[in-house]
Write a protein that holds these residues in place. Structure first.
Motif, PDB file in Angstrom:
ATOM      1  N   ALA A 360      44.027  32.670  32.161  1.00 44.39           N
ATOM      2  CA  ALA A 360      43.125  31.659  32.724  1.00 44.39           C
ATOM      3  C   ALA A 360      43.872  30.490  33.363  1.00 44.39           C
ATOM      4  CB  ALA A 360      42.182  31.149  31.633  1.00 44.39           C
ATOM      5  N   ASP A 361      45.028  30.125  32.811  1.00 45.26           N
ATOM      6  CA  ASP A 361      45.781  28.984  33.326  1.00 45.26           C
ATOM      7  C   ASP A 361      46.987  29.410  34.166  1.00 45.26           C
ATOM      8  OD1 ASP A 361      44.075  27.143  32.038  1.00 45.26           O
ATOM      9  OD2 ASP A 361      45.169  27.398  30.146  1.00 45.26           O
ATOM     10  N   GLU A 362      47.040  30.673  34.534  1.00 38.99           N
ATOM     11  CA  GLU A 362      48.161  31.166  35.339  1.00 38.99           C
ATOM     12  C   GLU A 362      48.047  30.611  36.771  1.00 38.99           C
ATOM     13  OE1 GLU A 362      51.244  32.616  37.085  1.00 38.99           O
ATOM     14  OE2 GLU A 362      50.995  32.940  34.918  1.00 38.99           O
ATOM     15  N   PRO A 363      49.038  29.791  37.204  1.00 40.55           N
ATOM     16  CA  PRO A 363      48.938  29.150  38.526  1.00 40.55           C
ATOM     17  C   PRO A 363      48.777  30.141  39.676  1.00 40.55           C
ATOM     18  CG  PRO A 363      50.701  28.163  37.228  1.00 40.55           C
ATOM     19  CD  PRO A 363      50.246  29.362  36.466  1.00 40.55           C
ATOM     20  N   SER A 364      49.481  31.273  39.617  1.00 37.69           N
ATOM     21  CA  SER A 364      49.438  32.214  40.736  1.00 37.69           C
ATOM     22  C   SER A 364      48.089  32.913  40.872  1.00 37.69           C
ATOM     23  CB  SER A 364      50.544  33.267  40.584  1.00 37.69           C
ATOM     24  OG  SER A 364      50.342  34.045  39.426  1.00 37.69           O
ATOM     25  N   LEU A 365      47.262  32.845  39.833  1.00 33.99           N
ATOM     26  CA  LEU A 365      45.949  33.486  39.882  1.00 33.99           C
ATOM     27  C   LEU A 365      44.814  32.483  40.084  1.00 33.99           C
ATOM     28  CD1 LEU A 365      46.195  36.168  37.021  1.00 33.99           C
ATOM     29  CD2 LEU A 365      46.665  36.439  39.461  1.00 33.99           C
ATOM     30  N   ARG A 366      45.157  31.229  40.304  1.00 35.36           N
ATOM     31  CA  ARG A 366      44.139  30.181  40.382  1.00 35.36           C
ATOM     32  C   ARG A 366      43.121  30.456  41.488  1.00 35.36           C
ATOM     33  NH1 ARG A 366      47.245  25.259  39.526  1.00 35.36           N
ATOM     34  NH2 ARG A 366      47.128  25.956  37.373  1.00 35.36           N
ATOM     35  N   GLY A 367      43.580  30.990  42.611  1.00 36.56           N
ATOM     36  CA  GLY A 367      42.660  31.284  43.705  1.00 36.56           C
ATOM     37  C   GLY A 367      42.392  32.765  43.879  1.00 36.56           C
ATOM     38  N   TYR A 368      42.724  33.556  42.861  1.00 32.80           N
ATOM     39  CA  TYR A 368      42.595  35.020  42.947  1.00 32.80           C
ATOM     40  C   TYR A 368      41.224  35.434  42.424  1.00 32.80           C
ATOM     41  CZ  TYR A 368      44.230  39.903  42.625  1.00 32.80           C
ATOM     42  OH  TYR A 368      44.404  41.263  42.782  1.00 32.80           O
ATOM     43  N   HIS A 369      40.391  35.956  43.299  1.00 31.82           N
ATOM     44  CA  HIS A 369      38.996  36.214  42.941  1.00 31.82           C
ATOM     45  C   HIS A 369      38.835  37.303  41.878  1.00 31.82           C
ATOM     46  CE1 HIS A 369      39.721  39.445  45.810  1.00 31.82           C
ATOM     47  NE2 HIS A 369      38.643  40.043  45.339  1.00 31.82           N
ATOM     48  N   LEU A 370      39.820  38.187  41.743  1.00 33.01           N
ATOM     49  CA  LEU A 370      39.659  39.280  40.791  1.00 33.01           C
ATOM     50  C   LEU A 370      39.763  38.833  39.333  1.00 33.01           C
ATOM     51  CD1 LEU A 370      41.472  42.284  42.508  1.00 33.01           C
ATOM     52  CD2 LEU A 370      39.027  41.803  42.345  1.00 33.01           C
ATOM     53  N   LEU A 371      40.392  37.687  39.070  1.00 27.49           N
ATOM     54  CA  LEU A 371      40.439  37.206  37.686  1.00 27.49           C
ATOM     55  C   LEU A 371      39.034  36.867  37.182  1.00 27.49           C
ATOM     56  CD1 LEU A 371      41.792  36.361  35.082  1.00 27.49           C
ATOM     57  CD2 LEU A 371      42.420  34.177  36.159  1.00 27.49           C
ATOM     58  N   PRO A 372      38.266  36.005  37.854  1.00 27.88           N
ATOM     59  CA  PRO A 372      36.898  35.763  37.368  1.00 27.88           C
ATOM     60  C   PRO A 372      36.019  37.008  37.472  1.00 27.88           C
ATOM     61  CG  PRO A 372      37.264  34.633  39.454  1.00 27.88           C
ATOM     62  CD  PRO A 372      38.603  35.102  38.982  1.00 27.88           C
ATOM     63  N   SER A 373      36.288  37.890  38.419  1.00 24.64           N
ATOM     64  CA  SER A 373      35.506  39.122  38.535  1.00 24.64           C
ATOM     65  C   SER A 373      35.701  40.007  37.299  1.00 24.64           C
ATOM     66  CB  SER A 373      35.908  39.893  39.797  1.00 24.64           C
ATOM     67  OG  SER A 373      35.240  41.129  39.862  1.00 24.64           O
ATOM     68  N   VAL A 374      36.963  40.173  36.895  1.00 27.35           N
ATOM     69  CA  VAL A 374      37.254  40.979  35.696  1.00 27.35           C
ATOM     70  C   VAL A 374      36.661  40.319  34.457  1.00 27.35           C
ATOM     71  CG1 VAL A 374      39.125  41.726  34.156  1.00 27.35           C
ATOM     72  CG2 VAL A 374      39.305  42.109  36.623  1.00 27.35           C
TER      73      VAL A 374
END
Length: 422
Positions: A360-374
């Protein structure tokens, strides 16, 4: 054959022969930017002459011959060469100078491999490497590259010009690296080919979910590379991964072009020939006998899906295990996110969510839509409808692909209905 037919033939020949011609000329002039200019000169000559004279029996050899002559003329005009020519008393009109390394068929495949490693040199940005590779090895025009990546033609043209200048200024040699440098450079090459494939397989922006032209170009480049470097297991692993993923293309979109998740796809529409080719490439990679690298592991994961006749037959435990190995071999937040999906399928959504929550706090995934999708999918399966809806809405905000945004908003609305029924 009419003029339009000749032009179509020239276009087809250029797609097939551009890499070989540019590579052969680059060995002569030691500059891939100049080599491309000379190759383009040969192409212009074909456009001028072939409508009247007809397409030659060996059009690739014709283009190469014209390119060679232009290269020799260019070298002869250089003062340094003329000075040397005067010293050794050579007749400039009767023969090519001895120091000019004129390409021949015996060496041309080696030259193409040199071109691959040069165009994908790490001194260039990832975007520049992708554009230059499509230009030099794919024979695509700047307009075609711009349309493929949904950007402007001047932007692509400038990117390519800067890339060639950077290679020249950095003195990047036209060679296949050896020793420890080879593995790092090969990784850069494979990254570019897979980036091109992924942009076609799941378009990051625009209205279309799949752009098959880019997928096909990446597959073609991968197959060429496998022929040029047959002892590199990761090359075969990448080809296997792309073949198997490409096998699902017809099933990945619905009647209106909407994305269809893998578990909902009609597996009867998967291309069995591409799956067979992917399995063969994976076996070639494993037969080399080295510990599996990232692409071989990802291909093995894709093979698990391809082997399952129905979604419920998928060996999610094996997939979760392979993602665990991949996370140790090539750790990255995206790998961990995929591991969360696999863990959720193999061991239940609570375990998958535990893995995803750590990101959740990974900087590289902050704008990655698949994290909230998963996370939305796992939360929905746990019955936490309100949280799932919020995550799907967040994912819809982040994606730049119109088709995917619609799917995510639909899932958010469905989660909202579940929330209201509680």
């Amino acid at each position: 054959m009419g003029a339009s037919g000749v032009h179509a033939s020239i276009d087809a020949v250029w797609r097939l022969e551009a890499a070989r011609i540019i590579a052969g000329l680059a060995r002569m002039v030691h500059d891939i930017g100049l080599a491309e200019e000379l190759a383009q000169d040969a192409l212009v000559a074909a456009l001028e002459q072939w409508p009247e004279s007809g397409v030659p029996d060996n059009p690739g050899a014709w283009l190469m011959a014209v390119g060679k002559r232009r290269a020799i003329d260019r070298i002869r005009r250089q003062r340094r060469y003329e000075d040397k020519l005067a010293e050794i008393g050579r007749d400039t009109e009767s023969q090519a100078p001895p120091e000019i390394d004129v390409p021949d068929d015996e060496h041309i495949e080696d030259d193409v491999l040199r071109l691959v490693f040069t165009a994908c040199h790490p001194v260039l940005s990832t975007q520049a490497r992708a554009a230059l590779t499509l230009r030099m090895l794919g024979g695509l025009t700047t307009d075609e590259i711009a349309r493929a990546f949904l950007t402007s033609e001047p932007t692509v043209a400038q990117r390519i010009v800067r890339a060639k200048r950077t290679l020249s200024d950095a003195g990047v040699p036209f060679e296949v690296p050896e020793g420890p440098d080879r593995a790092a450079r090969l990784s850069s090459v494979l990254e570019v080919v897979y980036l091109i494939f992924n942009e076609g397989y799941t378009a990051t922006s625009g209205d279309d979910w799949v752009r098959t032209d880019l997928c096909q170009e990446a597959l073609r480049l991968g197959r060429i590379l496998a022929g040029l470097a047959p002892e590199e297991p990761e090359v075969h692993g990448l080809v296997a991964l792309m073949e198997i993923q490409a096998s699902r293309t017809r099933a990945r979109t619905g009647p209106s072009g909407e994305p269809v998740p893998i578990l909902d796809q009609d597996r009867g529409r998967w291309d069995r020939l591409l799956i067979h080719r992917g399995f063969a490439a994976l076996l070639r990679a494993k037969a080399i006998g080295e510990p599996p690298g990232p692409y071989v592991l990802q291909a093995a994961i894709a093979a698990c899906h391809a082997q399952a006749p129905a979604p419920e037959d998928t060996d999610w435990t094996q997939i979760a295990s392979l993602y665990g190995i991949l996370a140790s071999v090539a750790p990255s937040p995206v790998v961990d996110l995929n591991r969360a999906v696999a863990a959720g399928m193999a061991h239940g959504p609570a375990e998958g969510l535990a893995v995803a929550d750590k990101l959740a706090d990974e900087p590289s995934l902050r704008g990655y839509h698949l994290l909230p999708s998963v996370r939305g999918d796992l939360l929905a399966r746990l019955g936490r409808a309100a949280e799932a809806r919020a995550q799907f809405e967040r994912a819809a905000e982040l994606t730049r692909n119109a088709a995917e945004r619609k799917i995510l908003l639909d899932r958010a609305a469905k989660a909202g209905e579940g929330e209201g029924n509680r």
